[in-house]
Write an enzyme that holds these catalytic residues in place. Structure first.
Site, mmCIF file in Angstrom:
data_model
loop_
_atom_site.group_PDB
_atom_site.id
_atom_site.type_symbol
_atom_site.label_atom_id
_atom_site.label_comp_id
_atom_site.label_asym_id
_atom_site.label_seq_id
_atom_site.Cartn_x
_atom_site.Cartn_y
_atom_site.Cartn_z
ATOM 1 N N ASP B 28 0.861 -1.176 0.000
ATOM 2 C CA ASP B 28 0.000 0.000 0.000
ATOM 3 C C ASP B 28 0.908 1.240 0.000
ATOM 4 O O ASP B 28 1.521 1.570 1.009
ATOM 5 C CB ASP B 28 -0.877 -0.049 1.254
ATOM 6 C CG ASP B 28 -1.778 1.160 1.390
ATOM 7 O OD1 ASP B 28 -1.620 2.119 0.591
ATOM 8 O OD2 ASP B 28 -2.637 1.152 2.288
ATOM 9 N N GLU B 80 29.614 3.117 3.160
ATOM 10 C CA GLU B 80 29.384 1.681 3.309
ATOM 11 C C GLU B 80 29.247 1.059 1.925
ATOM 12 O O GLU B 80 28.938 -0.115 1.789
ATOM 13 C CB GLU B 80 28.197 1.385 4.227
ATOM 14 C CG GLU B 80 26.857 1.931 3.770
ATOM 15 C CD GLU B 80 25.944 0.868 3.191
ATOM 16 O OE1 GLU B 80 25.866 0.843 1.952
ATOM 17 O OE2 GLU B 80 25.323 0.113 3.956
ATOM 18 N N CYS B 112 26.111 4.749 8.731
ATOM 19 C CA CYS B 112 25.772 6.083 8.225
ATOM 20 C C CYS B 112 26.549 7.223 8.859
ATOM 21 O O CYS B 112 26.310 8.382 8.539
ATOM 22 C CB CYS B 112 24.280 6.342 8.399
ATOM 23 S SG CYS B 112 23.254 5.225 7.443
ATOM 24 N N HIS B 234 20.391 12.595 12.110
ATOM 25 C CA HIS B 234 20.445 11.584 11.057
ATOM 26 C C HIS B 234 19.021 11.220 10.673
ATOM 27 O O HIS B 234 18.104 11.246 11.498
ATOM 28 C CB HIS B 234 21.236 10.346 11.500
ATOM 29 C CG HIS B 234 21.236 9.287 10.430
ATOM 30 N ND1 HIS B 234 21.719 9.555 9.174
ATOM 31 C CD2 HIS B 234 20.774 8.019 10.408
ATOM 32 C CE1 HIS B 234 21.550 8.470 8.421
ATOM 33 N NE2 HIS B 234 20.982 7.525 9.143
#
Lengths: 133, 345
Positions: B28, B80, B112, B234
């Site tokens: 959805d 990464e 991150c 972040h």
């Protein structure tokens, strides 16, 4: 054909930062760099020069059948770029649609992967060009 | 004085809408768009990777700085998705911007937050006199497993910061980190896609670390929420940073200028670096910013930053984050699969 490591390595200054040379005697700029100035011969004095990466399209074509290593890039524009400092160089045009790619269009250099030697080989980085909006 | 001499960000031109991904997996799309707060995400071109993104961001940072690249004594690239498992990304960047050979370089990895780890290393080198200028970059072309929740967010972008002591656009008043071993997200060698702990990535990972680093920073600086004009957290999705702000009692309008996930997704190591660039693109001299990054695994680096008068002189020299966000082209799911090389040929 896989290019030899020394050959790729030798081209790093040219490909990564558009380093060529210029003759101090006649002020002609060269890319790739020349060993001898063909105009001044012995009287020539060649010094390193980093080109701005700005230029315009001198001529172009569209490639539908790419060489090995560029399958994912196709179809792409390949152009002769006349750098603002004078030299003409061959380069790929990226992210510019057909309407924008025309003779005389202003371009700027971008840093991209030029080619990859398969999944285990070297990645060849260097200049490509983009039409300035 | 020590801080940011210049900054630059880069976001690839391509985007895919959340609804295009949801359509393929029979999800959805309204629920996902609303749940994650992501409308679309950035996708790199076939000839882009973490190295090329890092170079573009670094070149913009150099345009905004009045320095000779030869004065750069250190470059760290956090990612990464380093293009090589062995062979540094940082040497490629160093060579491309003309900083070689009298310098040091290394690649960093901390999910991150590898970019902000680079900023801290540069601060140390510059402050000790070991480097005149240091460049810290966070750059990623992150991948999510097809059909996984991460596929809606994992995107591409990079931010570069030149750290030094002269001609600062922003002073770094202090930094503080909060680190523990928390297994919320990982990728083993040889695996194409990361694994994650689902709901475990929230409370014990993101909220605990980002919140603790932000609070710890304020404690050390003896400041409170009112002292800051912007909070940059972040942003793995748009929901987490807003929920954290609410929990900490931070007004939403102090967070949204540094919240880009709705338009570009989670650029991983690039996320906090690009978000802070967007704040620097618009902050007035004197503005105070609190940054708190997050790297799964897990840790957060916080920075207390004050923008200087010089910002107005240099910010227009380079392409702004907003221009990158607005200059976009949409991809179908099929083209996206080709761009991300999810198709084995």
């Amino acid at each position: 054909m896989v290019e030899g490591i020394p050959s790729i390595w030798r081209k790093i200054p040219n490909r990564y930062r558009l380093e060529g040379n210029v003759c101090e005697t006649c002020e002609t700029a060269y890319f790739p760099p020349r060993v001898v100035c063909p105009k001044c011969r012995r009287k020539g004095k060649l010094v390193k020069k980093r080109f701005s990466g700005n230029g315009k399209i001198y001529s172009f074509t569209k490639v539908y059948t790419p060489p090995t290593g560029l399958e994912l890039d196709a179809p792409y524009h390949l152009a002769i770029i006349e750098l603002s400092e004078g030299p003409k160089i061959l380069g790929q045009i990226v992210e510019s649609d057909d309407k924008k790619v025309k003779i005389g269009a202003q371009v700027k250099m971008v840093f991209r992967k030029m080619k990859e030697d398969g999944n285990a080989g070297l990645i060849h980085y260097g200049y490509k060009f983009k039409v300035i909006d | 004085m020590i801080g940011i001499v210049s900054y630059g960000a880069y976001i690839p031109k391509y985007r895919i809408k959340t609804e295009k991904i949801a359509e393929v997996w029979g999800e959805d799309s309204d629920r996902i768009t609303k749940g994650l707060g992501i409308i679309e995400k950035s996708v790199p071109n076939v000839d882009e990777d973490a190295s090329t993104l890092a170079v573009e961001a670094a070149r913009i940072a150099l345009k905004r700085a009045d320095i000779d690249p030869q004065e750069i004594d250190a470059i760290f690239v956090g990612s990464e998705s380093h293009p090589y498992a062995v062979k540094p990304t940082s040497t490629i960047v160093a060579e491309a911007i003309g900083a070689t050979p009298h310098m040091t370089a290394a690649d960093l990895e901390f999910a991150c937050k590898a970019g902000t780890a680079g900023i801290q290393i540069c601060l140390g080198l510059v402050k000790s006199g070991m480097a005149r200028y240091g460049v810290a970059i966070g750059s990623d072309t992150s991948q999510g497993r097809p059909g996984d929740a991460l596929e809606y967010s994992a995107s591409a972008g990079a931010g570069a910061y030149i750290i030094g002591q002269k001609n600062l656009v922003a002073e770094i008043n202090g930094t503080y980190s909060f680190t523990t071993d928390t297994p919320d997200f990982w990728r083993r060698p040889g695996q194409d896609y990361p694994s994650h702990g689902g709901r475990f990535t929230g409370e014990p990972a993101y909220f605990k670390h980002v919140g603790s680093a932000a609070r710890g920073m304020m404690e050390r600086m003896n400041t409170s929420i009112e002292d800051y004009d912007y909070f940059v957290f972040h942003q793995p999705n748009a929901k987490f940073p807003l929920r954290l702000a609410k929990k900490m009692g931070i007004p939403k309008e102090k967070v949204t200028p540094g919240l880009l996930t709705p338009y570009i997704g989670n650029t991983y190591s690039g996320a906090i670096m690009v978000a802070l660039s967007n704040v620097l693109d618009q902050a007035k001299p004197g503005a105070r910013i609190l940054v708190s990054s997050f790297g799964s695994g897990a840790g957060s680096d916080a920075f207390d930053i004050t923008v200087t008068d010089r910002i107005e002189e240099v910010r227009n020299r380079g392409t702004k984050v907003k221009e990158f966000i607005d200059n976009k082209e949409y991809l179908s799911y099929g083209k996206y699969v080709k761009h991300r090389r999810k198709l084995k040929m």
